[in-house]
Design a protein around this motif. Structure first.
Motif, PDB file in Angstrom:
ATOM      1  N   PHE A 148       0.818  -1.218   0.000  1.00  0.00           N
ATOM      2  CA  PHE A 148       0.000   0.000   0.000  1.00  0.00           C
ATOM      3  C   PHE A 148       0.853   1.271   0.000  1.00  0.00           C
ATOM      4  CE2 PHE A 148      -3.615  -2.716   1.207  1.00  0.00           C
ATOM      5  CZ  PHE A 148      -4.539  -2.224   0.297  1.00  0.00           C
ATOM      6  N   SER A 151       0.674   3.491  -3.505  1.00  0.00           N
ATOM      7  CA  SER A 151      -0.502   4.259  -3.956  1.00  0.00           C
ATOM      8  C   SER A 151      -1.264   3.425  -4.982  1.00  0.00           C
ATOM      9  CB  SER A 151      -0.094   5.604  -4.568  1.00  0.00           C
ATOM     10  OG  SER A 151       0.547   6.406  -3.616  1.00  0.00           O
ATOM     11  N   ASP A 153      -4.200   3.013  -5.696  1.00  0.00           N
ATOM     12  CA  ASP A 153      -5.336   3.614  -6.414  1.00  0.00           C
ATOM     13  C   ASP A 153      -4.967   3.933  -7.855  1.00  0.00           C
ATOM     14  OD1 ASP A 153      -7.614   4.444  -4.309  1.00  0.00           O
ATOM     15  OD2 ASP A 153      -5.652   4.562  -3.378  1.00  0.00           O
ATOM     16  N   TYR A 154      -3.703   4.221  -8.096  1.00  0.00           N
ATOM     17  CA  TYR A 154      -3.271   4.629  -9.428  1.00  0.00           C
ATOM     18  C   TYR A 154      -2.375   3.580 -10.090  1.00  0.00           C
ATOM     19  CZ  TYR A 154      -4.767   8.912  -7.182  1.00  0.00           C
ATOM     20  OH  TYR A 154      -5.494   9.850  -6.486  1.00  0.00           O
ATOM     21  N   ASP A 160      -9.153  -6.176  -6.811  1.00  0.00           N
ATOM     22  CA  ASP A 160     -10.148  -5.255  -6.273  1.00  0.00           C
ATOM     23  C   ASP A 160      -9.557  -4.548  -5.047  1.00  0.00           C
ATOM     24  OD1 ASP A 160     -13.231  -4.542  -6.230  1.00  0.00           O
ATOM     25  OD2 ASP A 160     -12.614  -4.892  -4.161  1.00  0.00           O
ATOM     26  N   LEU A 161      -9.405  -3.222  -5.132  1.00  0.00           N
ATOM     27  CA  LEU A 161      -8.753  -2.474  -4.058  1.00  0.00           C
ATOM     28  C   LEU A 161      -9.525  -2.559  -2.752  1.00  0.00           C
ATOM     29  CD1 LEU A 161      -7.318   0.846  -5.549  1.00  0.00           C
ATOM     30  CD2 LEU A 161      -6.104  -0.908  -4.260  1.00  0.00           C
ATOM     31  N   ARG A 162     -10.844  -2.535  -2.856  1.00  0.00           N
ATOM     32  CA  ARG A 162     -11.652  -2.593  -1.631  1.00  0.00           C
ATOM     33  C   ARG A 162     -11.391  -3.914  -0.894  1.00  0.00           C
ATOM     34  NH1 ARG A 162     -16.717  -0.220  -0.211  1.00  0.00           N
ATOM     35  NH2 ARG A 162     -17.852  -1.451   1.338  1.00  0.00           N
ATOM     36  N   ARG A 165      -7.915  -3.910   0.718  1.00  0.00           N
ATOM     37  CA  ARG A 165      -7.900  -3.120   1.959  1.00  0.00           C
ATOM     38  C   ARG A 165      -8.647  -3.859   3.079  1.00  0.00           C
ATOM     39  NH1 ARG A 165      -8.479   1.805  -1.716  1.00  0.00           N
ATOM     40  NH2 ARG A 165      -6.502   2.904  -1.445  1.00  0.00           N
ATOM     41  N   LYS A 193     -12.667  10.122   3.942  1.00  0.00           N
ATOM     42  CA  LYS A 193     -12.926  10.129   2.505  1.00  0.00           C
ATOM     43  C   LYS A 193     -14.400  10.419   2.219  1.00  0.00           C
ATOM     44  CE  LYS A 193      -8.717   8.912   1.366  1.00  0.00           C
ATOM     45  NZ  LYS A 193      -7.806   9.803   0.620  1.00  0.00           N
ATOM     46  N   SER A 196     -18.855   7.252  -2.142  1.00  0.00           N
ATOM     47  CA  SER A 196     -18.895   7.093  -3.595  1.00  0.00           C
ATOM     48  C   SER A 196     -20.017   7.951  -4.174  1.00  0.00           C
ATOM     49  CB  SER A 196     -19.127   5.625  -3.955  1.00  0.00           C
ATOM     50  OG  SER A 196     -19.312   5.466  -5.343  1.00  0.00           O
ATOM     51  N   LYS A 206     -13.944   2.579  -2.801  1.00  0.00           N
ATOM     52  CA  LYS A 206     -12.634   1.933  -2.748  1.00  0.00           C
ATOM     53  C   LYS A 206     -12.220   1.537  -1.337  1.00  0.00           C
ATOM     54  CE  LYS A 206     -10.788   4.360  -6.804  1.00  0.00           C
ATOM     55  NZ  LYS A 206      -9.723   5.272  -7.302  1.00  0.00           N
ATOM     56  N   TYR A 207     -12.946   2.035  -0.330  1.00  0.00           N
ATOM     57  CA  TYR A 207     -12.535   1.780   1.048  1.00  0.00           C
ATOM     58  C   TYR A 207     -13.544   0.869   1.736  1.00  0.00           C
ATOM     59  CZ  TYR A 207      -9.156   5.419   0.148  1.00  0.00           C
ATOM     60  OH  TYR A 207      -8.122   6.145  -0.393  1.00  0.00           O
TER      61      TYR A 207
END
Length: 565
Positions: A148, A151, A153-154, A160-162, A165, A193, A196, A206-207
């Protein structure tokens, strides 16, 4: 894949286990063969490889050695250093000195990850996920911490980022003492954050949420009640929308829906997510009577705006499920009042017409929109639907000859020309086209959600034409209306052509064509002809492109082509 299609590991495994528990060996074999025969040819060998290598889920996995874990962490750190060096070289421009084959003038520029680096990152993610699934949580925690730092996200990954995490959060939960869980999980669940913007569920994005930690893998969370108490206390001091949603979730997990209701009623309009979360749970339970009751309570508690419009959507759903027409009309009315726009208005009026209550509902719409300065275009349309031409004229009479797309000028211009035609005369081509264009065009641009909705029933043009045909001619002011229509119409033509807005010449020509169509059908043939001659042969005789558009307009109109040939 949409959020509703994604399923976390724990409920996925539990669903399969529950389904298979009551099946015989023969039935399981038959299902496996049925699934296998649906595979395309290129997927059959990979399927066999997985099948032959598979072990029972509860079989003990051989843990990696400490040396292997240390090497994995070191490899991840090395990759991150390489990627960071590449990023610096790209940003400073030195990358192009060492890569002569790269075209520096390319608009896109090189990726921050090379293809080889992308493959290594994907490989490391797979290895850390394997550690997690093998219950090697301390090693997985360290691996996730290093990953992590990229980064993600990019980063160009297919994971799947969610879920990543959520797995990292589950590692932290199970490896940290109780007093350290909340501070560390605040970093992972990110209450600061924004939610969505287009969620299927309120906590999508994403979280992860606490429920995602629960669902990340089989097994119970130890000391969960104590954690929830500390988690809620920490969230109480945070004042963001996502923090409110996480707090609502914690209340729901600890005390059920009654605790959510208490928060929603306490917050009311200060935090609309209270009611929205409550409503989402009622929808999930398919508790339609209770949903109808709570949505009406929420409509009373919340101010106009998008959250209230979502409440109205839920009331519409409850009404449809219970086949309650009165509630259905109320829901569509409140949806439009909460988030005014062409589509919500049309759905409301079409439902009112279906129930024989259109005239009463139009009065409510007129009263609501009358003093909304940013909604004059929508108000003008309702005036035309109601046959209230004097009101429509009053709205538009001071409008400019430009900016018609988002004002009342265009729709009132075409509406008055249509209404003032001789009785039983259908609008000719250019008058009708302008009326249809401005009537059907959305004038409310700030509500992207409104623009994505679909209307059902009659189109807006049908509603307007019906209203224009039903109006009372006794209170007309035709001379004043004609003078205004000619003045603003000619002003629009001259504004476009004088400023040489060549891409808009067809609009100017059609406005002039509509004016002339009206004058001809109103018995003023010579005056109509003089307008065409003035603009085509005198004022804009040297504007070839505009003359060309005007010729096309004349040819396309049956009224103009016959009389002006």
């Amino acid at each position: 894949m949409t959020p509703q299609d994604k399923l976390a590991l724990k409920p996925f495994l539990e669903t399969i286990e529950k389904h298979c528990a009551c099946l015989t060996r023969e039935q399981l074999l038959d299902i496996l063969l049925s699934l296998a025969q649906t595979l395309p040819q290129e997927e059959r060998q990979p399927f066999l490889n997985k099948l032959f290598q598979a072990e029972p889920l509860k079989a003990k996995l051989t843990p990696p050695s400490q040396d292997d874990s240390n090497k994995l962490i070191a490899d991840i750190q090395t990759l991150r250093e390489e990627v960071e060096a590449r990023m610096v070289a790209i940003e400073e421009g030195t990358y192009y000195d060492d890569n002569e084959e790269w075209d520096e003038s390319s608009e896109e520029g090189p990726d921050y990850f090379s293809e080889e680096q992308k493959q290594r990152l994907e490989q490391f993610l797979s290895q850390v996920n394997t550690l997690f699934l093998a219950n090697q949580l301390p090693a997985a925690t360290e691996g996730f911490e290093e990953l992590f730092k990229f980064s993600l996200d990019y980063a160009p990954i297919h994971f799947d980022l969610r879920e990543l995490r959520a797995r990292y959060g589950r590692c932290l939960y199970e490896t940290l003492p109780l007093e350290r869980r909340v501070p560390e999980l605040l970093k992972v669940l990110a209450p600061e954050k924004s939610p969505s913007p287009t969620p299927h569920h309120l906590l999508d994005g994403k979280y992860p949420s606490v429920q995602d930690l629960i669902d990340a893998r089989p097994g119970q969370l130890s000391e969960f009640d104590l954690f929830l108490t500390a988690w809620q206390e920490a969230l109480t001091s945070l004042h963001t929308d996502r923090a409110a949603l996480l707090r609502l979730e914690a209340n729901y997990l600890s005390q059920g829906l009654n605790a959510v209701a208490t928060l929603a009623r306490d917050w009311k309009d200060r935090q609309p997510y209270g009611y929205l979360f409550w409503i989402e749970k009622l929808i999930a339970q398919a508790n339609w009577p209770e949903l109808a009751t709570i949505t009406q309570e929420a409509l009373y508690a919340l101010s106009y705006g998008e959250p209230r419009a979502k409440v109205a959507d839920a009331l519409i759903l409850a009404a449809e499920k219970q086949e309650d027409t009165a509630l259905l009309l109320k829901g569509k009315r409140e949806k439009c009042l909460s988030l005014p726009g062409e589509v919500s208005l049309l759905n409301w009026l079409n439902e009112a017409a279906k129930q024989g209550k259109k005239s009463e509902e139009i009065k409510i719409a007129l009263q609501f929109l009358a003093n909304k300065s940013r909604l004059t275009g929508l108000y003008a349309k309702v005036c035309l639907i109601a046959g209230e031409l004097d009101r429509a004229f009053a709205v538009a009479k001071d409008e400019k000859s430009y900016g018609w797309s988002y004002s009342s000028a265009g729709v009132v211009f075409a509406g008055l020309l249509t209404a003032m035609l001789p009785p039983n005369t259908p609008p000719p081509s250019h008058i009708y086209h302008l009326l249809e264009y401005y009537v059907e065009k959305n004038t409310v641009t700030s509500h992207t959600r409104e623009e994505k909705m679909l209307a059902t029933g009659d189109r807006m043009i049908d509603q307007v034409l019906t209203g224009l045909q039903s109006q009372n001619r006794s209170d007309w002011q035709p001379p004043q209306w004609v003078q205004w229509a000619e003045q603003i119409g000619r002003g629009r033509v001259e504004h476009i052509v004088n400023n040489k807005f060549r891409k808009a010449y067809h609009r100017a020509a059609e406005v002039l064509g509509a004016l002339v169509e009206y004058f001809i059908l109103a018995g003023q043939l010579e005056y109509g002809q003089s307008l065409i001659v003035h603009y085509r042969e005198v004022q804009y005789s040297r504007y070839t492109a505009f003359r060309h558009e005007l010729d096309r307009v004349m040819t396309a109109s049956e009224v103009l082509s016959k009389v002006l040939s």
